[in-house]
Design a protein around this motif. Structure first.
Motif, mmCIF file in Angstrom:
data_model
loop_
_atom_site.group_PDB
_atom_site.id
_atom_site.type_symbol
_atom_site.label_atom_id
_atom_site.label_comp_id
_atom_site.label_asym_id
_atom_site.label_seq_id
_atom_site.Cartn_x
_atom_site.Cartn_y
_atom_site.Cartn_z
ATOM 1 N N ASN A 39 -0.943 -13.909 10.725
ATOM 2 C CA ASN A 39 -0.630 -13.596 9.145
ATOM 3 C C ASN A 39 -1.772 -11.789 9.651
ATOM 4 O O ASN A 39 -1.085 -10.888 9.710
ATOM 5 N N LYS A 40 -2.062 -12.387 10.687
ATOM 6 C CA LYS A 40 -3.101 -10.852 11.408
ATOM 7 C C LYS A 40 -2.055 -10.337 11.895
ATOM 8 O O LYS A 40 -1.463 -9.147 12.120
ATOM 9 N N ASN A 41 -1.053 -10.485 12.586
ATOM 10 C CA ASN A 41 0.560 -9.839 13.593
ATOM 11 C C ASN A 41 0.867 -8.996 12.279
ATOM 12 O O ASN A 41 1.103 -7.989 12.859
ATOM 13 N N LEU A 42 1.017 -9.498 11.466
ATOM 14 C CA LEU A 42 2.205 -8.902 10.650
ATOM 15 C C LEU A 42 1.275 -7.900 9.804
ATOM 16 O O LEU A 42 2.143 -6.966 9.631
ATOM 17 N N LEU A 43 0.280 -8.458 10.105
ATOM 18 C CA LEU A 43 -0.965 -7.204 8.890
ATOM 19 C C LEU A 43 -1.087 -6.112 9.759
ATOM 20 O O LEU A 43 -1.095 -5.029 9.408
ATOM 21 N N THR A 44 -1.324 -6.071 11.419
ATOM 22 C CA THR A 44 -1.404 -5.402 11.860
ATOM 23 C C THR A 44 0.108 -4.346 11.859
ATOM 24 O O THR A 44 -0.302 -3.209 11.978
ATOM 25 N N GLU A 45 1.535 -4.656 11.532
ATOM 26 C CA GLU A 45 1.650 -3.574 11.309
ATOM 27 C C GLU A 45 2.069 -3.050 10.094
ATOM 28 O O GLU A 45 2.397 -1.716 10.010
ATOM 29 N N THR A 46 1.691 -3.794 8.994
ATOM 30 C CA THR A 46 1.375 -2.901 7.691
ATOM 31 C C THR A 46 0.553 -2.120 8.008
ATOM 32 O O THR A 46 0.923 -0.471 7.946
ATOM 33 N N THR A 50 9.345 7.856 8.586
ATOM 34 C CA THR A 50 8.840 7.054 8.340
ATOM 35 C C THR A 50 8.418 6.431 6.836
ATOM 36 O O THR A 50 8.088 7.388 6.017
ATOM 37 N N PRO A 51 8.212 4.913 6.426
ATOM 38 C CA PRO A 51 8.490 4.485 4.780
ATOM 39 C C PRO A 51 6.965 5.152 4.294
ATOM 40 O O PRO A 51 6.092 5.247 4.912
ATOM 41 N N MET A 52 7.263 5.350 2.714
ATOM 42 C CA MET A 52 5.628 6.011 2.101
ATOM 43 C C MET A 52 5.083 4.823 2.061
ATOM 44 O O MET A 52 4.208 4.921 0.757
ATOM 45 N N PHE A 53 5.472 3.865 2.482
ATOM 46 C CA PHE A 53 5.137 2.318 2.141
ATOM 47 C C PHE A 53 4.868 1.243 2.845
ATOM 48 O O PHE A 53 5.152 1.134 4.117
ATOM 49 N N ALA A 54 3.591 0.769 2.902
ATOM 50 C CA ALA A 54 3.751 -0.664 4.054
ATOM 51 C C ALA A 54 3.451 -2.139 2.987
ATOM 52 O O ALA A 54 2.587 -2.293 1.959
ATOM 53 N N TYR A 55 4.493 -2.495 3.501
ATOM 54 C CA TYR A 55 4.942 -4.367 1.964
ATOM 55 C C TYR A 55 3.903 -5.201 3.378
ATOM 56 O O TYR A 55 4.268 -5.480 4.485
ATOM 57 N N PHE A 56 3.360 -5.540 2.824
ATOM 58 C CA PHE A 56 2.727 -7.022 2.897
ATOM 59 C C PHE A 56 2.910 -8.016 2.466
ATOM 60 O O PHE A 56 2.876 -8.177 1.217
ATOM 61 N N LYS A 57 3.572 -9.359 3.595
ATOM 62 C CA LYS A 57 3.571 -10.780 2.760
ATOM 63 C C LYS A 57 3.606 -11.556 3.766
ATOM 64 O O LYS A 57 3.511 -11.707 5.057
ATOM 65 N N VAL A 93 0.956 -1.037 0.029
ATOM 66 C CA VAL A 93 -0.364 -0.353 -0.092
ATOM 67 C C VAL A 93 1.278 0.780 -0.163
ATOM 68 O O VAL A 93 1.366 1.867 0.566
ATOM 69 N N LYS A 94 0.534 1.828 -1.153
ATOM 70 C CA LYS A 94 1.587 3.043 -1.105
ATOM 71 C C LYS A 94 1.202 4.001 -1.089
ATOM 72 O O LYS A 94 -0.193 4.595 -1.114
ATOM 73 N N VAL A 95 1.786 5.066 -0.072
ATOM 74 C CA VAL A 95 0.641 6.739 0.091
ATOM 75 C C VAL A 95 1.392 7.709 -0.053
ATOM 76 O O VAL A 95 2.718 7.607 -0.320
#
Length: 482
Positions: free
Chosen positions: A366-373, A209-216, A118-120
């Motif tokens: 997977n929710k733990n990783l998505l929370t950080e995203t 802060t990075p202007m994107f969030a990477y989920f894997k 997700v790019k901001v």
């Protein structure tokens, strides 16, 4: 991923050598996800049926990724920002950018391709969110926790030219480079960014802060160890996916090859001349109901026999379900999570956790990783809002809370409320509110209607409510009604 475009845009900076990972691994996962696997074609059988035919497929990879996305994001999470003004701003921006609608779709693709971004960014004085597939993103900087820098590559066509945009993100700083080419696939030559776009070549949002969030997905990558690139959830189950399509193809062809066949004596076959080709065509007239003239002395030779075979339905279903259970084992789901023959029914979160469910543990990871995203997305949105002067600079914290992602059916909800009321742990009014999805006033009215038909514990509920109203309309004692 066009790594050549990145190298042309930033020739002084080294980039990871992962071209084979994109061209071989991710492309293969996408083909399977799009129901175009390498095993789709199979040789035709028979003397006059040369060439290939397409197998009937179950599209299991697509179903699996949709299932993972639903388990992860079936219930919208709650995003809480400690600053009230920031909270209002975040709610508005997420709704305006379609976050709640687009995030489940991105997750489906991320589970298939091994990642999603997700790019901001700021566009026309408003924060924008872009949902990017794994093939368009290359991580170039990371620490032990998350990806901090990366490059995005996208290609568009305008009139007779193809334009490749390379976008580099480095801790709050975004740099753009544009290339123009005559044919697709070529990098071409540099051209002014203003040829297609109105934003500046470089924007510094003055934040770490990075202007994107990477989920894997939470899958150990056993194909690429040197970068934080993710892996498809079915990357190590390709043989099982192929076996499922083979079994399903056999299942469908069981109906095609098992259609009714009638054996007739050769003397019952007639011939007719095809007026187009002039050739003799042999046929059996099934509409001749009056009589059929046969030249045979033996009555056995005159018999017309139904030679229809029995379909092997149960054997095919059992085989496909066995393969689905193997697939569940390989991707981190509990046995029976995927079924070919019947709907298993929804399970409550309590049932899953009490069974020490493998599915529950996989979803939690997977929710733990998505929370950080999601937290990174919120931080980036606030940084852009401050940059655009939509909100002031202030201290804040972000909390992402998850609801029960396993849907509870109505029968389970009713049973749970009955048990709590019987145990004296919940009032009847609160139980009615939960089951009928109503407020307290409607629940009290419903309780009065019930009292007209029956009494509870020897005391009519309507009499009880009337007596309580005479004591100052204090209905707090309703919780004790039995």
């Amino acid at each position: 991923m066009n790594l050549s475009a990145i190298q042309a845009a930033f020739p002084q900076d080294p980039i990871p050598d992962v071209s084979a990972y994109y061209s071989e691994r991710i492309r293969l996962w996408r083909d399977i996800f799009e129901n175009n696997p390498p095993w789709l074609k199979v040789k035709r059988g028979g003397l006059y049926k040369k060439g290939d035919r397409s197998r009937y497929t179950l599209s299991t990879a697509k179903v699996l990724c949709d299932h993972f996305s639903a388990l992860t994001f079936s219930e919208q999470c709650s995003i809480t920002v400690s600053n009230e003004q920031y909270q209002s701003y975040i709610d508005q921006q997420l709704d305006r950018n379609g976050f709640w609608d687009n995030m489940p779709l991105l997750l489906t693709d991320a589970y298939a391709l091994g990642g999603g971004v997700v790019k901001v960014y700021a566009d026309q004085k408003q924060p924008q969110l872009s949902y990017i597939h794994a093939e368009q993103f290359l991580p170039t900087g990371w620490d032990s926790k998350t990806v901090l820098a990366g490059d995005f590559v996208s290609t568009t066509r305008s009139k007779e030219y193809y334009y490749t945009l390379v976008e580099r993100h480095q801790r709050g700083r975004i740099t753009h480079k544009l290339f123009q080419a005559r044919s697709n696939g070529e990098v071409g030559t540099p051209c002014p960014l203003s040829t297609l776009y109105a934003f500046p070549e470089q924007t510094d949002y003055q934040t770490d802060t990075p202007m994107f969030a990477y989920f894997k997905p939470c899958v150990s990558n056993n194909a690429e160890y040197d970068t934080p690139l993710g892996m498809s959830i079915y990357a190590n189950a390709l043989s099982t996916l192929e076996a499922l399509d083979i079994a399903f193809d056999s299942f469908v062809r069981e109906f095609l090859l098992g259609k009714k066949r009638i054996i007739v004596p050769a003397s019952a076959i007639q011939t007719v001349v095809d007026p187009t080709s002039g050739e003799l065509v042999r046929y059996f007239d099934a509409d001749d109901e009056a009589f059929v003239a046969l030249k045979a002395d033996d009555t056995k030779e005159m018999k017309i026999t139904d030679n229809t075979i029995t379909l092997r339905i149960e054997e095919h279903v059992a085989g496909i379900n066995a393969l689905l259970n193997i697939l569940c084992f390989q991707v981190g789901l509990s046995p029976g999570s995927l079924s070919f023959d019947a709907v298993q029914g929804l399970k409550t979160a309590t049932e899953i956790i009490s069974q020490d469910s493998k599915t529950a543990r996989t979803v939690k990871s997977n929710k733990n990783l998505l929370t950080e995203t999601i937290e990174t997305i919120i931080h980036a949105l606030i940084a852009v809002g401050v940059f655009l002067k939509l909100i002031p600079q202030a201290e804040y914290t972000v909390t992402v809370g998850w609801q029960d992602n396993i849907v509870i059916d109505d029968n389970t909800l009713i049973d749970n409320n009955i048990k709590l009321v019987d145990a004296g742990l919940k009032s009847k009014v609160k139980a009615i509110m939960d089951v009928q999805k109503c407020d307290e006033a409607e629940a009290l009215a419903e309780l009065e209607r019930i009292a007209k038909e029956q009494s509870v514990g020897g005391l009519a509920v309507d009499d009880f409510l009337s007596s309580r109203k005479g004591e100052g309309d204090d209905t707090s004692g309703t919780d004790a009604v039995e």
